[in-house]
Design a protein around this motif. Structure first.
Motif, PDB file in Angstrom:
ATOM      1  N   LEU A   1       0.822  -1.194   0.000  1.00  0.00           N
ATOM      2  CA  LEU A   1       0.000   0.000   0.000  1.00  0.00           C
ATOM      3  C   LEU A   1       0.863   1.254   0.000  1.00  0.00           C
ATOM      4  CD1 LEU A   1      -2.632  -1.099   2.687  1.00  0.00           C
ATOM      5  CD2 LEU A   1      -2.922  -1.097   0.194  1.00  0.00           C
ATOM      6  N   ASP A   2       0.272   2.359  -0.485  1.00  0.00           N
ATOM      7  CA  ASP A   2       1.021   3.616  -0.548  1.00  0.00           C
ATOM      8  C   ASP A   2       1.543   4.040   0.825  1.00  0.00           C
ATOM      9  OD1 ASP A   2       0.754   3.794  -3.233  1.00  0.00           O
ATOM     10  OD2 ASP A   2      -0.879   5.257  -3.216  1.00  0.00           O
ATOM     11  N   ILE A   3       0.710   3.881   1.861  1.00  0.00           N
ATOM     12  CA  ILE A   3       1.117   4.317   3.196  1.00  0.00           C
ATOM     13  C   ILE A   3       2.300   3.486   3.692  1.00  0.00           C
ATOM     14  CG2 ILE A   3      -0.508   2.810   4.418  1.00  0.00           C
ATOM     15  CD1 ILE A   3       0.522   6.389   5.455  1.00  0.00           C
TER      16      ILE A   3
ATOM     17  N   LYS B   1       4.554   2.017   1.718  1.00  0.00           N
ATOM     18  CA  LYS B   1       5.696   2.480   0.923  1.00  0.00           C
ATOM     19  C   LYS B   1       6.236   3.791   1.497  1.00  0.00           C
ATOM     20  CE  LYS B   1       4.184   0.533  -3.533  1.00  0.00           C
ATOM     21  NZ  LYS B   1       3.692   0.879  -4.888  1.00  0.00           N
ATOM     22  N   ALA B   2       5.305   4.668   1.883  1.00  0.00           N
ATOM     23  CA  ALA B   2       5.692   5.974   2.404  1.00  0.00           C
ATOM     24  C   ALA B   2       6.486   5.838   3.705  1.00  0.00           C
ATOM     25  CB  ALA B   2       4.459   6.845   2.624  1.00  0.00           C
TER      26      ALA B   2
ATOM     27  N   LYS C   1       8.877  12.604  -2.250  1.00  0.00           N
ATOM     28  CA  LYS C   1       8.262  11.361  -2.721  1.00  0.00           C
ATOM     29  C   LYS C   1       7.228  10.858  -1.711  1.00  0.00           C
ATOM     30  CE  LYS C   1      12.201   9.757  -5.494  1.00  0.00           C
ATOM     31  NZ  LYS C   1      13.214   8.686  -5.687  1.00  0.00           N
TER      32      LYS C   1
ATOM     33  N   GLU D   1       4.057  12.924  -1.963  1.00  0.00           N
ATOM     34  CA  GLU D   1       3.288  12.553  -3.149  1.00  0.00           C
ATOM     35  C   GLU D   1       2.496  11.267  -2.895  1.00  0.00           C
ATOM     36  OE1 GLU D   1       1.643  13.112  -6.761  1.00  0.00           O
ATOM     37  OE2 GLU D   1       3.039  14.487  -5.766  1.00  0.00           O
ATOM     38  N   LEU D   2       3.110  10.317  -2.219  1.00  0.00           N
ATOM     39  CA  LEU D   2       2.460   9.033  -1.948  1.00  0.00           C
ATOM     40  C   LEU D   2       1.251   9.175  -1.033  1.00  0.00           C
ATOM     41  CD1 LEU D   2       5.437   6.519  -1.488  1.00  0.00           C
ATOM     42  CD2 LEU D   2       3.579   6.319  -3.155  1.00  0.00           C
ATOM     43  N   ILE D   3       1.346  10.080  -0.042  1.00  0.00           N
ATOM     44  CA  ILE D   3       0.261  10.177   0.949  1.00  0.00           C
ATOM     45  C   ILE D   3      -0.624  11.399   0.725  1.00  0.00           C
ATOM     46  CG2 ILE D   3       1.500   8.888   2.725  1.00  0.00           C
ATOM     47  CD1 ILE D   3       2.306  11.525   4.000  1.00  0.00           C
TER      48      ILE D   3
ATOM     49  N   ASP E   1      -4.313  11.560   1.864  1.00  0.00           N
ATOM     50  CA  ASP E   1      -4.552  10.507   2.863  1.00  0.00           C
ATOM     51  C   ASP E   1      -4.904  11.177   4.193  1.00  0.00           C
ATOM     52  OD1 ASP E   1      -4.492   8.467   4.725  1.00  0.00           O
ATOM     53  OD2 ASP E   1      -2.766   7.459   3.837  1.00  0.00           O
TER      54      ASP E   1
ATOM     55  N   GLY F   1      -1.566   8.422   7.958  1.00  0.00           N
ATOM     56  CA  GLY F   1      -1.157   9.332   6.893  1.00  0.00           C
ATOM     57  C   GLY F   1      -0.859  10.723   7.420  1.00  0.00           C
TER      58      GLY F   1
END
Length: 299
Positions: free
Chosen positions: A2-4, A6-7, A25, A28-30, A33, A38
């Motif tokens: 998930l993006d979170i 990865k973040a 970066k 941008e991912l969160i 959120d 987030g």
């Protein structure tokens, strides 16, 4: 992944590498959120970027949503961090005091609370820092700093405890600072040797000044090193002490210039009163009153 997730992985990488490109970066991912995780991570990114008000705002939004005590403690800790970095020591202190002891963040919050107390620097808060830090099993740098500061405010003998810690953790800079609190000429000479080895001109100036109280011929060298040390609060203090000792107005005026940079209103009020005794009495007394009023407003 998930993006979170990865973040958070990127944030972990950032903490290891210091690569600031990762912060953008993460943002941008969160982006968008609004979850507690987030918002918490966004706040951490803002803190690293120096956007402390944005960090506090994100954490406040998250705190309105949070129900779990562990999550709440984490959010409060990070809010205290943002406030500390912003320079609001009082608010940071109060928040850290509110973190419950049953949470996993508590031990970290106590260590951080001690750092806030050290930064506040008055006797009451230094004693509080000492009580907190002495409760940990392993002596640390913060405890040594606390002993050094207390040795200069209250109990001269405490510098010896700082010396022991500095030696045990092999921190030469800390050892020199601890020895600087001594009145023993040999220990001061040892501090001078360490500062010179570390190429610490400011530290060298402080030791030379103190040694010059015993060996007046060192005063000129102390002044030379002071001129090379750059602007700092320590230089401000030394310049004022030199003024009191020699009566040379330029030392007082240089101290005032540094105090103005740091908005040290109480020092400025007292210094302009002192300056008024030597020149431009009414003008300098007006400045003294102005800075005293600013000091009162800042309380």
């Amino acid at each position: 992944m998930l993006d979170i997730e990865k973040a958070y992985k990127l944030y972990s990488d950032y903490k290891k590498t210091g690569n600031r490109e990762l912060l953008s970066k993460i943002e941008e991912l969160i982006k968008g959120d609004s979850s507690i995780q987030g918002l918490n991570l966004l706040a951490l990114v803002y803190i690293e970027k120096g956007k402390y008000d944005d960090a506090i705002n994100a954490l406040d939004i998250a705190l309105k949503k949070v129900k779990d005590d562990e999550d709440k403690a984490t959010l409060l800790f990070n809010k205290a961090l943002a406030l500390f970095r912003k320079g609001d020591l009082d608010s940071s202190y109060e928040i850290l005091k509110s973190i419950p002891s049953r949470t996993s963040v508590y031990a970290h919050s106590r260590r951080f609370l001690a750092q806030v107390c050290i930064k506040k620097g008055d006797l009451r808060h230094l004693e509080e820092a000492r009580q907190i830090l002495e409760s940990f099993d392993i002596p640390n740098e913060d405890l040594a700093v606390t002993y050094i500061l207390l040795s200069r405010l209250k109990d001269k003998s405490l510098y010896k405890k700082a010396v022991e810690i500095a030696k045990s953790i092999k921190n030469e800079k800390l050892l020199a600072e601890a020895l600087l609190s001594s009145d023993d000429e040999k220990e001061l000479e040892e501090a001078l040797e360490i500062f010179r080895k570390l190429n610490d001109v400011n530290g060298e100036a402080k030791v030379l000044y103190k040694l010059s109280l015993k060996k007046p011929e060192l005063l000129y060298e102390a002044i030379q090193r002071l001129e090379e040390s750059g602007e700092s609060r320590e230089r401000q203090t030394l310049l004022y002490e030199l003024y009191k000792r020699t009566g040379i107005l330029n030392f007082l005026k240089e101290a005032i210039k540094i105090a103005e940079k740091y908005n040290d209103y109480l020092f400025l009020a007292r210094s302009y009163v002192e300056l008024s005794k030597k020149e431009n009495e009414l003008e300098n007394l007006r400045k003294a009153v102005l800075f005293y009023e600013k000091y009162v407003e800042s309380l």
